[in-house]
Design a protein around this motif. Sequence first.
Motif, mmCIF file in Angstrom:
data_model
loop_
_atom_site.group_PDB
_atom_site.id
_atom_site.type_symbol
_atom_site.label_atom_id
_atom_site.label_comp_id
_atom_site.label_asym_id
_atom_site.label_seq_id
_atom_site.Cartn_x
_atom_site.Cartn_y
_atom_site.Cartn_z
ATOM 1 N N PHE A 1 48.143 54.226 53.485
ATOM 2 C CA PHE A 1 48.961 52.804 53.090
ATOM 3 C C PHE A 1 48.823 51.817 54.000
ATOM 4 O O PHE A 1 48.622 50.664 54.010
ATOM 5 C CB PHE A 1 50.510 53.327 52.585
ATOM 6 C CG PHE A 1 51.351 52.008 52.213
ATOM 7 C CD1 PHE A 1 50.975 51.347 51.097
ATOM 8 C CD2 PHE A 1 52.158 51.560 53.188
ATOM 9 C CE1 PHE A 1 51.728 50.230 50.735
ATOM 10 C CE2 PHE A 1 52.730 50.365 52.820
ATOM 11 C CZ PHE A 1 52.632 49.716 51.639
ATOM 12 N N GLU B 1 45.453 50.269 54.141
ATOM 13 C CA GLU B 1 45.389 49.528 52.871
ATOM 14 C C GLU B 1 45.930 48.248 53.327
ATOM 15 O O GLU B 1 45.564 47.064 52.984
ATOM 16 C CB GLU B 1 45.841 50.122 51.855
ATOM 17 C CG GLU B 1 44.969 49.338 50.513
ATOM 18 C CD GLU B 1 43.813 49.562 50.504
ATOM 19 O OE1 GLU B 1 42.956 48.526 49.519
ATOM 20 O OE2 GLU B 1 42.978 50.289 50.915
ATOM 21 N N ILE C 1 57.572 52.221 52.469
ATOM 22 C CA ILE C 1 56.292 52.577 52.072
ATOM 23 C C ILE C 1 55.973 52.932 50.515
ATOM 24 O O ILE C 1 55.208 52.325 49.903
ATOM 25 C CB ILE C 1 55.467 53.854 52.662
ATOM 26 C CG1 ILE C 1 55.328 53.425 54.165
ATOM 27 C CG2 ILE C 1 54.354 54.205 51.943
ATOM 28 C CD1 ILE C 1 54.855 54.511 54.958
ATOM 29 N N ASN C 2 57.007 53.459 50.132
ATOM 30 C CA ASN C 2 57.253 53.575 48.582
ATOM 31 C C ASN C 2 57.365 51.997 47.920
ATOM 32 O O ASN C 2 56.825 51.830 46.770
ATOM 33 C CB ASN C 2 58.325 54.350 48.158
ATOM 34 C CG ASN C 2 57.990 55.993 48.362
ATOM 35 O OD1 ASN C 2 56.623 56.163 48.578
ATOM 36 N ND2 ASN C 2 58.911 56.682 48.487
ATOM 37 N N THR D 1 48.096 58.128 48.187
ATOM 38 C CA THR D 1 49.337 58.716 49.108
ATOM 39 C C THR D 1 49.036 58.763 50.530
ATOM 40 O O THR D 1 48.065 58.840 50.846
ATOM 41 C CB THR D 1 49.791 59.581 48.388
ATOM 42 O OG1 THR D 1 48.724 60.928 48.242
ATOM 43 C CG2 THR D 1 50.124 59.423 46.847
ATOM 44 N N GLN E 1 53.966 41.512 51.818
ATOM 45 C CA GLN E 1 53.530 42.798 52.569
ATOM 46 C C GLN E 1 53.133 42.636 54.048
ATOM 47 O O GLN E 1 53.438 43.391 54.681
ATOM 48 C CB GLN E 1 51.985 42.784 51.591
ATOM 49 C CG GLN E 1 52.163 43.082 50.240
ATOM 50 C CD GLN E 1 52.737 44.630 50.016
ATOM 51 O OE1 GLN E 1 52.598 45.287 50.720
ATOM 52 N NE2 GLN E 1 53.433 44.515 49.033
ATOM 53 N N ARG F 1 45.856 50.003 43.331
ATOM 54 C CA ARG F 1 46.356 51.252 43.682
ATOM 55 C C ARG F 1 46.177 51.558 45.262
ATOM 56 O O ARG F 1 45.043 51.414 45.564
ATOM 57 C CB ARG F 1 45.622 52.156 42.682
ATOM 58 C CG ARG F 1 45.986 52.103 41.158
ATOM 59 C CD ARG F 1 45.690 52.997 40.378
ATOM 60 N NE ARG F 1 45.973 54.437 40.814
ATOM 61 C CZ ARG F 1 47.122 55.141 40.367
ATOM 62 N NH1 ARG F 1 48.186 54.437 39.833
ATOM 63 N NH2 ARG F 1 47.339 56.162 40.633
ATOM 64 N N VAL F 2 47.110 52.231 45.676
ATOM 65 C CA VAL F 2 46.887 52.700 46.860
ATOM 66 C C VAL F 2 47.079 54.268 47.034
ATOM 67 O O VAL F 2 47.984 54.673 46.513
ATOM 68 C CB VAL F 2 47.982 51.951 48.013
ATOM 69 C CG1 VAL F 2 47.477 52.470 49.586
ATOM 70 C CG2 VAL F 2 47.714 50.465 48.006
ATOM 71 N N ARG G 1 54.161 49.991 47.751
ATOM 72 C CA ARG G 1 53.174 50.695 47.137
ATOM 73 C C ARG G 1 53.515 50.234 45.601
ATOM 74 O O ARG G 1 52.509 49.923 44.888
ATOM 75 C CB ARG G 1 53.271 52.332 46.960
ATOM 76 C CG ARG G 1 52.176 52.802 46.346
ATOM 77 C CD ARG G 1 52.037 54.065 46.680
ATOM 78 N NE ARG G 1 51.405 54.611 47.734
ATOM 79 C CZ ARG G 1 51.850 55.287 48.938
ATOM 80 N NH1 ARG G 1 53.083 55.807 48.671
ATOM 81 N NH2 ARG G 1 51.317 55.423 49.953
#
Length: 155
Positions: free
Chosen positions: A84, A87, A63-64, A79, A107, A76-77, A67
């Motif tokens: 996440f 999105e 995830i990090n 937290t 993605q 921008r997503v 992002r």
Amino acid sequence: MSPLYVRPYVKVHKNDDRDAEAIAEATTRPTMPFIPIKSEEQLDLQALHRARERQVSDRTRLINQGRAFLMERGIRVGTGRHIFQKELTKLTAKGVADLSQRIVLMQSDMASELEEINCRVATIDAEIKAPAKTDADMQRLSVICFKFGCEFYVM
């Protein structure tokens, strides 16, 4: 026997021989507490918890990274894992003009990998919850954790 109790008996320069000597010396003490050997069930449950921890760590890392890829391109997503994932689903479904085809495919691949990790974590959670329903100690702990709001996912 806990290593904390053996440490005072280790002489100056630590090595395997001196460690063995310290253990032998510590075991002769009448007041030395010993740690009980874990049962097969306890070892299995510990292994499950470690496997779950590894999966959650992999999920967080993924995830990090996803992002960060989006932030480098000005998207921008918020937290949180669920934010996440929502999105990411939107981005892969409709696409974004600012993203190259390579990033959209990456993605999309991340979304499928994330879904796979979520399934693995859910499977491990189910395995952990099964014995918790019959174990009185685990039921008491889950009630205490629920009451005080601490994280205990076996409910």
